[in-house]
Design an enzyme around this catalytic site. Sequence first.
Site, short mmCIF file in Angstrom:
data_model
loop_
_atom_site.label_atom_id
_atom_site.label_comp_id
_atom_site.label_asym_id
_atom_site.label_seq_id
_atom_site.Cartn_x
_atom_site.Cartn_y
_atom_site.Cartn_z
N TRP A 10 0.81 -1.22 0.00
CA TRP A 10 0.00 0.00 0.00
C TRP A 10 0.84 1.27 0.00
CZ3 TRP A 10 -4.57 -1.76 3.72
CH2 TRP A 10 -5.40 -2.61 2.99
N HIS A 95 12.63 -2.18 -1.60
CA HIS A 95 11.73 -1.79 -2.69
C HIS A 95 12.41 -0.76 -3.59
CE1 HIS A 95 8.33 -0.08 -4.82
NE2 HIS A 95 7.73 -1.23 -4.58
N GLY A 173 4.31 0.76 -11.44
CA GLY A 173 3.44 1.94 -11.54
C GLY A 173 3.38 2.53 -12.94
N GLY A 231 0.93 -3.14 -6.21
CA GLY A 231 0.84 -1.79 -5.67
C GLY A 231 -0.52 -1.19 -5.94
N GLY A 232 -0.62 -0.39 -7.00
CA GLY A 232 -1.83 0.37 -7.31
C GLY A 232 -3.13 -0.44 -7.24
P1 PGA Z 1 2.44 -1.39 -8.99
O1 PGA Z 1 3.51 -1.41 -7.78
O2 PGA Z 1 1.64 -2.66 -8.91
O3 PGA Z 1 1.60 -0.17 -8.77
O4 PGA Z 1 3.24 -1.33 -10.27
C1 PGA Z 1 4.16 -2.60 -7.42
C2 PGA Z 1 5.13 -2.34 -6.30
O5 PGA Z 1 5.74 -1.28 -6.28
O6 PGA Z 1 5.31 -3.15 -5.39
#
Ligand code: PGA
Length: 250
Positions: A10, A95, A173, A231-232
Amino acid sequence: MTKRILVGNWKMNLGPKEAGLVAHRLASLAVNLKKTEIWLAPSAFSLQAVLTAAAGSPINIGAQNTHWRESGAFTGENSAAAAKELGAGFVIAGHSERRHVFHEPPEESAERAAFALNLGLSAIFCVGEKLEDRESGRAGEVVSAQLSHLFRKLGDNGAGRLIIAYEPVWAIGTGRNASAQEISEAHGSIKSLLKKNLGSDAAPILYGGSVVPDNIAEILRTPLVSGCLIGGASLDIGKWEAMIADSEAI
Ligand code: PGA
């Protein structure tokens, strides 16, 4: 059968109220899952709310980017020991946003993971190359260097709780996920490095980078993928429902 792991990262999103709401909805879905484990990594300020909202469910809740000392004069950092005391089961370390936005040196990322593992937590250690590394044919070398820092720091008893997340920086992202072939090649080389350096390649290897309901099925079917770091799309309960349904169906 080892379950597939879907981790919601998150990042610095969802304050305690919203995070608690999503976690509460996920908690009721999580009890019936046969093939999928749900892990959530809320921001530090939302950790307690998420633990409370998901209490009694099989969701594993963790912390982002914890420090390599238990306590001390480290303003702004978060203690893995404190997260464990709250009830966290894992941490995310290394990360790409830490490495490339905050210029965290590779040995620090490794220290963060190793310390949490030594405390008895699981650690998701993220690795991945930038676009220029991939274009110049150096992707494997970059990932191998990131892992070598971890292998140097890892204590004797931590390896069993280690999880690797392969997250190419250019895929995070951006809406541009890596192809099945790129993923299985990268996971294959990570697996052989694990075997060579730890004597076992049993650690799950997740893929992360623009995983969404439209592509998760193909990614989960890719050889050597044990799950996804999301992520998103993990901020949205509707997207979770779709992604979990795909994971359970495969
Ligand atoms: P994302 O991010 O799914 O938004 O590309 C993944 C992450 O950074 O762990």
